[in-house]
Design an enzyme around this catalytic site. Structure first.
Site, PDB file in Angstrom:
ATOM      1  N   SER A 469      54.984 -41.251 -35.641  1.00  0.00           N
ATOM      2  CA  SER A 469      56.234 -40.501 -35.668  1.00  0.00           C
ATOM      3  C   SER A 469      57.393 -41.292 -36.264  1.00  0.00           C
ATOM      4  O   SER A 469      57.368 -41.634 -37.444  1.00  0.00           O
ATOM      5  CB  SER A 469      56.555 -40.005 -34.254  1.00  0.00           C
ATOM      6  OG  SER A 469      57.526 -39.003 -34.265  1.00  0.00           O
ATOM      7  N   ASP A 480      58.328 -46.984 -49.522  1.00  0.00           N
ATOM      8  CA  ASP A 480      58.774 -46.220 -50.693  1.00  0.00           C
ATOM      9  C   ASP A 480      59.889 -46.923 -51.444  1.00  0.00           C
ATOM     10  O   ASP A 480      59.958 -46.848 -52.684  1.00  0.00           O
ATOM     11  CB  ASP A 480      59.232 -44.822 -50.272  1.00  0.00           C
ATOM     12  CG  ASP A 480      58.073 -43.929 -49.848  1.00  0.00           C
ATOM     13  OD1 ASP A 480      56.921 -44.259 -50.181  1.00  0.00           O
ATOM     14  OD2 ASP A 480      58.321 -42.908 -49.169  1.00  0.00           O
ATOM     15  N   LYS A 494      51.398 -38.583 -37.436  1.00  0.00           N
ATOM     16  CA  LYS A 494      52.243 -37.540 -36.846  1.00  0.00           C
ATOM     17  C   LYS A 494      53.462 -37.333 -37.745  1.00  0.00           C
ATOM     18  O   LYS A 494      54.349 -38.177 -37.806  1.00  0.00           O
ATOM     19  CB  LYS A 494      52.685 -37.922 -35.440  1.00  0.00           C
ATOM     20  CG  LYS A 494      53.612 -36.901 -34.788  1.00  0.00           C
ATOM     21  CD  LYS A 494      54.024 -37.354 -33.393  1.00  0.00           C
ATOM     22  CE  LYS A 494      55.021 -36.384 -32.778  1.00  0.00           C
ATOM     23  NZ  LYS A 494      56.327 -36.374 -33.471  1.00  0.00           N
TER      24      LYS A 494
END
Length: 723
Positions: A469, A480, A494
């Site tokens: 999460s 990224d 998740k």
């Protein structure tokens, strides 16, 4: 997530099943019935889940069947209590769960819960009756303890045989641990009686909690219902604070025992409350009567001890140093706000020595992305927050002149989305962190708007299957942006967002909580590159060996998990490019672990764990089990000797800890704590290797200015590091 109750730890799965009115109710004690508030809370929850859930589904006959199956599995997933005849009785309710909720008539679900308690009590009474005769362990028979896919017992006779083997295995475990028959009989009779006592302590809130979670988990794996008791505990877990005495309590037989005294809390400051003390009475105020709490369930005792700040509570205690026959003491404490530091962010420094060079790698361990929402809303400048704590620790590590940072997010199950965004902002200058898509398809960006970085140097994020999460949001954003390396196992997967709905806000305005809270999925989150962590998780840049639990644990193991999807990337610019660095670091990593005894030991221990985990059957023959025990002892002794050699420990080898046949509540609390502390001292091979990889990165950067220009954020520009 609270989907199982206290008896889960007692080998009794407490998740309810709905029943028809003609199902026999509990006859040996008071029959549980739903309260008006509970039937109203069920209907109110259904209105939210059918309208505002991300992937909202109607509460109809089709959903009813799913609720029925989930409720039945939660209640008796191991098929230890009900027979096929009981299940047949339930069948008329398979398509009636929706009507029970909408019509605010939960008599069926509660009747089934009552029958469950009755059947469980009958099974435990039968278990106690078996102890009088004992068992023959020379026979060649086995017990299959993995009953997830087993069939329901056709009749009571078949259940009796199952429980005969179950109790025989309990007896054999104690026998192998060296207990004599009289001691075994006494231990098991007390154990089974304690289970029955806890069954008798169940109330309507337990039954309702279990039934509602069967509904909630059917709509989405991460949707939960919290009754008033569970809601309070969830709130404490998020804000890491409560108002009370500052002691962690644990049930042990019929007593409530002190497991931990929280530093700085009222109990610790009094110096009158200690680990192992038994709390046998609780009184309110300076002179209120002391109420006997022996035999009470743990959460009822806790509710008596917790209370508003600056109020007084008195405890009647049997000190651990005196034993059960010792003189009782009365301890008067003034409740205060207690911070649970054990679950807060922590730091340490690992010194890595390679080729005559020592580099200092700072480590930040973060168990969850906590945030005290209420204190923040009320304008408290010192509200508890994961990102604020981490920022403070980073500044301290900078003063300690560390060369690199590892953020350890292993087994961090997530928490606050805003905290994940804020913490990412500590390592990037400015920009989007995560994209959130609501059920209507609209996409919003969660953005770090604060310029500058608290830490702009080499960074790694350590993850495993338990990283989920909000932790995946942070790890994905760091990856990224090219801001740091992600190292470890693929994460949980998740990719959904939950919101907490206080159902009492939509009730009749009473101040006392009675409807509970609903944690429901309202959105999916996406990486800034447009991909999703849903199902797939975050793939590490440098992978460590998996522990083999991925088929049992993770988003992909849920039948009703949302699918993987992607959206358009956000407008962002990576701050560095680590692609050319990763192969060099992997090469150094592979070279190092190939001749690292600690790494080889970890792999061997993982292999042994997988082998034992895959077992579903145990022999009930004494000679066979004793041979297996001796093999385990030899394997564990060899592992311990290798640990000693690696750690340079010259002391005598400690005795191998084998199965003692006891449940947690039957063991000495002090012995449990001692074992946990010993485990904490063990070398963390994966963390040490991650620190070495970061040290390798630092060495490569320092020796190659061209490489440094690629992999360091804003190289050659002002990073505006925030101090």
């Amino acid at each position: 997530m609270i989907k199982r109750f206290l008896l889960a730890t007692l080998l009794l799965a407490l998740t309810g099943v709905a029943a028809h009115a003609d199902v026999p109710a509990k006859t040996d004690s008071l029959t549980l019935k739903p309260t008006t508030a509970e039937t109203q809370a069920a209907a109110l929850s259904a209105r939210f889940l059918t309208r505002f859930q991300y992937d909202a589904k109607p509460l109809d006959d089709a959903m009813s069947e799913k609720i029925f199956d989930a409720y039945l599995k939660d209640l008796d997933g191991d098929k230890l209590y009900f027979t096929q005849a009981d299940i047949q009785r339930f069948s008329s309710l398979r398509d009636g769960m929706d009507d029970a909720i909408w019509n605010q008539d939960l008599s069926g679900p509660f009747a089934m819960f009552n029958l469950y308690v009755q059947r469980a009590t009958q099974r435990l009474d039968y278990a106690r009756s078996l102890l009088k005769k004992g068992f023959d362990f020379s026979k060649k028979e086995s017990y299959d303890f993995d009953r997830d896919k087993a069939s329901w017992a056709p009749n009571e006779q078949a259940l009796n045989d199952l429980w005969r083997k179950r109790v025989k295995n309990d007896w054999l475990r104690l026998k192998l641990a060296g207990k004599d028959d009289a001691d075994i009989r006494k231990t098991l009779d007390k154990r089974y009686k304690n289970y029955i006592d806890r069954l008798d302590q169940l109330d309507s809130q337990d039954a309702f909690q279990i039934f509602m979670n069967a509904y909630a988990e059917t709509t989405d794996p991460h949707t939960d219902y919290f009754g008033p008791r569970a809601a309070q505990n969830f709130d404490i877990a998020m804000k890491l604070s409560l108002e009370g005495i500052g002691a962690v309590l644990q049930a042990s037989d019929e007593y409530t025992m002190v497991r931990e005294v929280v530093p700085g809390g009222p109990a610790a400051k009094s110096d009158q409350v200690h680990v192992g003390d038994r709390i046998v009475g609780v009184g309110q105020g300076k002179d209120g009567p002391i109420q006997d709490v022996i035999g009470w369930r743990l959460d009822d005792v806790v509710s008596k001890i917790r209370g508003k700040k600056n109020t007084t509570v008195r405890l009647e205690i049997i000190p651990s140093k005196t034993g059960l026959d010792g003189k009782h003491e009365i301890v008067t404490l003034v409740r205060n706000k207690v911070t649970i530091q054990e679950q807060a962010a922590k730091k340490k420094i690992i010194q890595v020595k390679d080729d005559g060079v020592t580099r200092r790698i700072g480590v930040i361990e973060l168990p969850s992305f906590y945030e005290d929402f209420g204190a923040r809303r009320d304008g408290d400048p010192n509200y508890k927050s994961a990102s604020r704590d981490v920022a403070k620790l980073l500044k301290e590590l900078k003063k300690d002149k560390v060369d690199g940072i590892v953020v350890d997010l292993r087994n961090n199950g997530g928490g606050s989305l805003s905290e994940a965004t804020a913490m990412t902002g500590l390592f990037i200058n400015k920009g989007p962190v995560v994209q959130v898509r609501s059920s209507n398809g609209s996409v919003e960006e969660q953005t770090d708007d604060q310029p500058g970085m608290v830490w702009s140097g080499p960074l790694a994020v350590l993850v495993n299957r338990g990283t989920a999460s909000a932790s995946e949001i942070f790890a994905a954003a760091i990856q990224d942006y090219g801001r740091g390396l992600v190292i470890g196992e693929p994460t949980f997967g998740k990719g959904t967002v939950q919101n907490l709905v206080d159902l009492d806000r939509f009730g009749d305005g009473e101040k006392k909580p009675k409807y509970g809270e609903l944690k429901m999925t309202i959105a999916k989150f996406f990486r800034i590159d447009g991909g999703s962590t849903q199902l797939r998780g975050v793939t590490p840049d440098i992978a460590y060996p998996k522990n083999g639990d991925e088929k049992l644990f993770g988003e992909s193991t849920y039948d009703n998990a949302l699918p993987w999807t992607d959206i358009q990337p956000a407008k962002y610019k990576p701050v560095a490019n680590l692609k050319m660095l990763v192969p060099m670091l992997e090469h150094k990593h592979e070279q190092r672990i190939a001749k690292l005894p600690a790494w080889k030991l970890m792999l061997d221990e993982l292999a042994e764990y997988r082998k034992n985990r895959d077992k579903t059957t145990v022999s009930l023959n004494y000679d066979t089990r004793m041979a297996e025990r001796k093999h385990v002892e030899a394997v564990q002794k060899a592992f311990r000797e290798r640990h000693k050699a690696i750690n340079g420990d010259s002391s005598d080898t400690e005795e191998v800890t084998l199965d003692d046949g006891l449940t947690p509540g039957e063991r000495s609390i002090k012995d449990q704590i001692k074992q946990e502390k010993e485990a904490d001292k063990a070398t963390d091979v994966m963390l040490d290797e991650t620190a070495h990889i970061v040290a390798d990165e630092i060495g490569l950067i320092q020796s190659d200015t061209k490489l440094a220009a690629e992999v360091l954020p804003y190289h050659g520009k002002s990073a505006s590091a925030t101090d």
